[in-house]
Scaffold this active site. Sequence first.
Site, PDB file in Angstrom:
ATOM      1  N   ASP A 105     -12.494  82.299 -77.290  1.00  0.00           N
ATOM      2  CA  ASP A 105     -11.608  83.110 -77.487  1.00  0.00           C
ATOM      3  C   ASP A 105     -11.068  84.089 -77.122  1.00  0.00           C
ATOM      4  O   ASP A 105     -10.643  84.802 -76.463  1.00  0.00           O
ATOM      5  CB  ASP A 105     -12.828  83.361 -78.328  1.00  0.00           C
ATOM      6  CG  ASP A 105     -12.991  84.572 -79.775  1.00  0.00           C
ATOM      7  OD1 ASP A 105     -13.714  83.685 -80.663  1.00  0.00           O
ATOM      8  OD2 ASP A 105     -12.435  85.319 -80.089  1.00  0.00           O
ATOM      9  N   ASP A 151      -6.882  82.133 -76.838  1.00  0.00           N
ATOM     10  CA  ASP A 151      -5.551  82.448 -77.237  1.00  0.00           C
ATOM     11  C   ASP A 151      -4.955  80.974 -77.782  1.00  0.00           C
ATOM     12  O   ASP A 151      -4.309  79.888 -77.378  1.00  0.00           O
ATOM     13  CB  ASP A 151      -4.758  83.180 -76.973  1.00  0.00           C
ATOM     14  CG  ASP A 151      -3.740  83.108 -78.678  1.00  0.00           C
ATOM     15  OD1 ASP A 151      -3.849  82.684 -79.737  1.00  0.00           O
ATOM     16  OD2 ASP A 151      -3.334  84.669 -78.460  1.00  0.00           O
ATOM     17  N   ASN A 176     -11.767  75.729 -84.375  1.00  0.00           N
ATOM     18  CA  ASN A 176     -13.182  76.475 -85.386  1.00  0.00           C
ATOM     19  C   ASN A 176     -11.723  78.041 -85.594  1.00  0.00           C
ATOM     20  O   ASN A 176     -12.196  78.272 -86.056  1.00  0.00           O
ATOM     21  CB  ASN A 176     -14.139  77.141 -84.944  1.00  0.00           C
ATOM     22  CG  ASN A 176     -14.679  78.177 -85.480  1.00  0.00           C
ATOM     23  OD1 ASN A 176     -15.315  77.549 -86.706  1.00  0.00           O
ATOM     24  ND2 ASN A 176     -14.519  79.207 -85.172  1.00  0.00           N
ATOM     25  N   TYR A 201      -2.042  80.801 -95.661  1.00  0.00           N
ATOM     26  CA  TYR A 201      -3.292  80.722 -94.824  1.00  0.00           C
ATOM     27  C   TYR A 201      -3.677  79.473 -95.695  1.00  0.00           C
ATOM     28  O   TYR A 201      -4.290  77.931 -95.260  1.00  0.00           O
ATOM     29  CB  TYR A 201      -4.680  81.490 -95.436  1.00  0.00           C
ATOM     30  CG  TYR A 201      -6.367  80.877 -95.061  1.00  0.00           C
ATOM     31  CD1 TYR A 201      -6.547  81.965 -94.379  1.00  0.00           C
ATOM     32  CD2 TYR A 201      -7.334  80.153 -96.277  1.00  0.00           C
ATOM     33  CE1 TYR A 201      -7.857  81.199 -93.478  1.00  0.00           C
ATOM     34  CE2 TYR A 201      -8.349  80.028 -95.441  1.00  0.00           C
ATOM     35  CZ  TYR A 201      -9.173  80.084 -94.844  1.00  0.00           C
ATOM     36  OH  TYR A 201     -10.275  80.394 -94.190  1.00  0.00           O
ATOM     37  N   LYS A 220      -4.522  75.244 -94.214  1.00  0.00           N
ATOM     38  CA  LYS A 220      -5.488  74.802 -93.726  1.00  0.00           C
ATOM     39  C   LYS A 220      -5.465  73.517 -94.129  1.00  0.00           C
ATOM     40  O   LYS A 220      -6.032  72.310 -94.444  1.00  0.00           O
ATOM     41  CB  LYS A 220      -7.052  75.225 -94.459  1.00  0.00           C
ATOM     42  CG  LYS A 220      -7.005  76.456 -93.976  1.00  0.00           C
ATOM     43  CD  LYS A 220      -8.140  76.464 -92.844  1.00  0.00           C
ATOM     44  CE  LYS A 220      -8.297  77.801 -92.258  1.00  0.00           C
ATOM     45  NZ  LYS A 220      -9.311  77.224 -91.000  1.00  0.00           N
ATOM     46  N   THR A 254     -18.532  86.371 -93.021  1.00  0.00           N
ATOM     47  CA  THR A 254     -18.038  87.062 -91.654  1.00  0.00           C
ATOM     48  C   THR A 254     -17.331  87.922 -91.725  1.00  0.00           C
ATOM     49  O   THR A 254     -16.864  88.517 -92.863  1.00  0.00           O
ATOM     50  CB  THR A 254     -17.197  85.699 -91.184  1.00  0.00           C
ATOM     51  OG1 THR A 254     -16.661  85.570 -91.374  1.00  0.00           O
ATOM     52  CG2 THR A 254     -18.036  84.597 -91.591  1.00  0.00           C
TER      53      THR A 254
HETATM   54  N1  LIG Z   1     -15.677  83.419 -93.832  1.00  0.00           N
HETATM   55  C1  LIG Z   1     -15.016  82.238 -94.747  1.00  0.00           C
HETATM   56  O1  LIG Z   1     -15.380  82.460 -96.154  1.00  0.00           O
HETATM   57  C2  LIG Z   1     -14.239  80.960 -94.338  1.00  0.00           C
HETATM   58  C3  LIG Z   1     -13.881  80.214 -95.136  1.00  0.00           C
HETATM   59  C4  LIG Z   1     -13.160  78.745 -94.893  1.00  0.00           C
HETATM   60  C5  LIG Z   1     -12.415  78.891 -93.944  1.00  0.00           C
HETATM   61  N2  LIG Z   1     -12.613  79.231 -92.417  1.00  0.00           N
HETATM   62  C6  LIG Z   1     -12.719  79.331 -91.500  1.00  0.00           C
HETATM   63  O2  LIG Z   1     -13.756  79.470 -90.350  1.00  0.00           O
HETATM   64  C7  LIG Z   1     -13.012  79.807 -89.386  1.00  0.00           C
HETATM   65  C8  LIG Z   1     -13.746  81.377 -88.839  1.00  0.00           C
HETATM   66  O3  LIG Z   1     -13.564  82.104 -89.547  1.00  0.00           O
HETATM   67  P1  LIG Z   1     -14.497  83.341 -89.390  1.00  0.00           P
HETATM   68  O4  LIG Z   1     -14.650  82.865 -90.849  1.00  0.00           O
HETATM   69  O5  LIG Z   1     -16.256  82.519 -89.100  1.00  0.00           O
HETATM   70  O6  LIG Z   1     -14.035  84.146 -89.250  1.00  0.00           O
HETATM   71  P2  LIG Z   1     -14.807  85.871 -88.325  1.00  0.00           P
HETATM   72  O7  LIG Z   1     -13.361  86.669 -88.721  1.00  0.00           O
HETATM   73  O8  LIG Z   1     -15.331  85.835 -88.354  1.00  0.00           O
HETATM   74  O9  LIG Z   1     -14.056  85.015 -86.713  1.00  0.00           O
HETATM   75  C9  LIG Z   1     -13.065  83.901 -85.816  1.00  0.00           C
HETATM   76  C10 LIG Z   1     -12.797  84.180 -84.393  1.00  0.00           C
HETATM   77  O10 LIG Z   1     -11.628  83.516 -84.521  1.00  0.00           O
HETATM   78  C11 LIG Z   1     -11.573  84.296 -83.411  1.00  0.00           C
HETATM   79  N3  LIG Z   1     -10.116  83.457 -82.824  1.00  0.00           N
HETATM   80  C12 LIG Z   1      -8.874  85.103 -83.746  1.00  0.00           C
HETATM   81  N4  LIG Z   1      -7.639  84.569 -83.140  1.00  0.00           N
HETATM   82  C13 LIG Z   1      -7.752  83.839 -82.256  1.00  0.00           C
HETATM   83  C14 LIG Z   1      -6.540  83.347 -81.377  1.00  0.00           C
HETATM   84  N5  LIG Z   1      -5.670  83.208 -81.921  1.00  0.00           N
HETATM   85  N6  LIG Z   1      -7.706  82.943 -80.107  1.00  0.00           N
HETATM   86  C15 LIG Z   1      -8.880  82.501 -80.151  1.00  0.00           C
HETATM   87  N7  LIG Z   1      -9.642  82.898 -80.871  1.00  0.00           N
HETATM   88  C16 LIG Z   1      -9.163  83.426 -81.771  1.00  0.00           C
HETATM   89  C17 LIG Z   1     -11.651  85.852 -83.494  1.00  0.00           C
HETATM   90  O11 LIG Z   1     -11.539  87.100 -82.385  1.00  0.00           O
HETATM   91  C18 LIG Z   1     -12.902  85.363 -84.249  1.00  0.00           C
HETATM   92  O12 LIG Z   1     -14.200  84.894 -83.022  1.00  0.00           O
HETATM   93  C19 LIG Z   1     -11.605  80.030 -89.566  1.00  0.00           C
HETATM   94  O13 LIG Z   1     -10.567  79.000 -89.427  1.00  0.00           O
HETATM   95  C20 LIG Z   1     -11.272  80.636 -91.033  1.00  0.00           C
HETATM   96  O14 LIG Z   1     -10.186  80.312 -91.641  1.00  0.00           O
HETATM   97  C21 LIG Z   1     -14.069  80.184 -93.091  1.00  0.00           C
END
Ligand SMILES: NC(=O)c1ccc[n+]([C@@H]2O[C@H](COP(=O)([O-])OP(=O)(O)OC[C@H]3O[C@@H](n4cnc5c(N)ncnc54)[C@H](O)[C@@H]3O)[C@@H](O)[C@H]2O)c1
Length: 251
Positions: free
Chosen positions: A36, A62, A89, A154, A158, A189
């Site tokens: 992360d 990253d 992820n 987005y 996706k 989240t």
């Molecule tokens: N929360 C939702 O409703 C939802 C729905 C569908 C898909 N998603 C997807 O789930 C995944 C996780 O998201 P989340 O909801 O847990 O969000 P979150 O913001 O809680 O977690 C995202 C994590 O990714 C890390 N991150 C961001 N940019 C980064 C980079 N360049 N390199 C490494 N790490 C990085 C952040 O520091 C964080 O720890 C994402 O791909 C998001 O698009 C989320």
Amino acid sequence: MRLKDRVAIVTGGAKGIGRASALELAREGAKVVVGDIDRAEGERTAFEIVEKGGTARFIHADTSDYESVEGLVKETIRSFGRLDIMFNNAGIGNPPVSVLDMPPEEYHRTVAVNQHGVFYGIKAAGNAMKEKGGVIINTASVYGFFADRRHFPYHASKGAVVMMTKAAALELARYNIRVVAVAPGLVDTEIVAPWKQRPDLWRTVEKAQMRGRVAKPEEVAKAVAFLASDDASFVNGSVLFVDDGAASFKR
Ligand SMILES: NC(=O)c1ccc[n+]([C@@H]2O[C@H](COP(=O)([O-])OP(=O)(O)OC[C@H]3O[C@@H](n4cnc5c(N)ncnc54)[C@H](O)[C@@H]3O)[C@@H](O)[C@H]2O)c1
């Protein structure tokens, strides 16, 4: 324990779905590397796993930078000797803006993390898994399947994750590497924090869900652990919806 002695990387493992998945994979016996950009929270996830008797470490990575992702994979293999599970992820949302007003740099940033990051993870992990096989899991979204207004980058990223999952599964099958994805609906989240700041809006959002609530990150993590395990041995190229039916009904 379905993942005993397997080695897993979870990108975006500092928070949200990634954090819950890192904990769940560890609970199933995997040694987990949390990758992360958020060092403090990433180290906290790894520490929590170790505190519960598991094996974990944090590596700063990253996902929008290929060398960083390749370094994450190489350092994991240096630490634990192998890589069995790659969970691509990490992802970001974007402020809701019409495509007509979308700053190009906002588009590029979202695509760099969400789409290029998954490509980099597939490439680096796929090469590392060629000898012994493995599983690559990508985080897609219901937004890879249907469109909402003002989330153009987005959706672009996706939608690409869905097709990259299928295309990579086809290419990597000969190495006994499965490539699959989870497509969450709304999950509680930080990514949805801007919506939650407006309680009236959030209530409407919750009501619009099929059973009146959004998912907990742990509910996605359970699906990730299933896909990572041999229970999913014949699941390949698939996208598993974890959305309480959101992609199945007209809103
Ligand atoms: N929360 C939702 O409703 C939802 C729905 C569908 C898909 N998603 C997807 O789930 C995944 C996780 O998201 P989340 O909801 O847990 O969000 P979150 O913001 O809680 O977690 C995202 C994590 O990714 C890390 N991150 C961001 N940019 C980064 C980079 N360049 N390199 C490494 N790490 C990085 C952040 O520091 C964080 O720890 C994402 O791909 C998001 O698009 C989320």
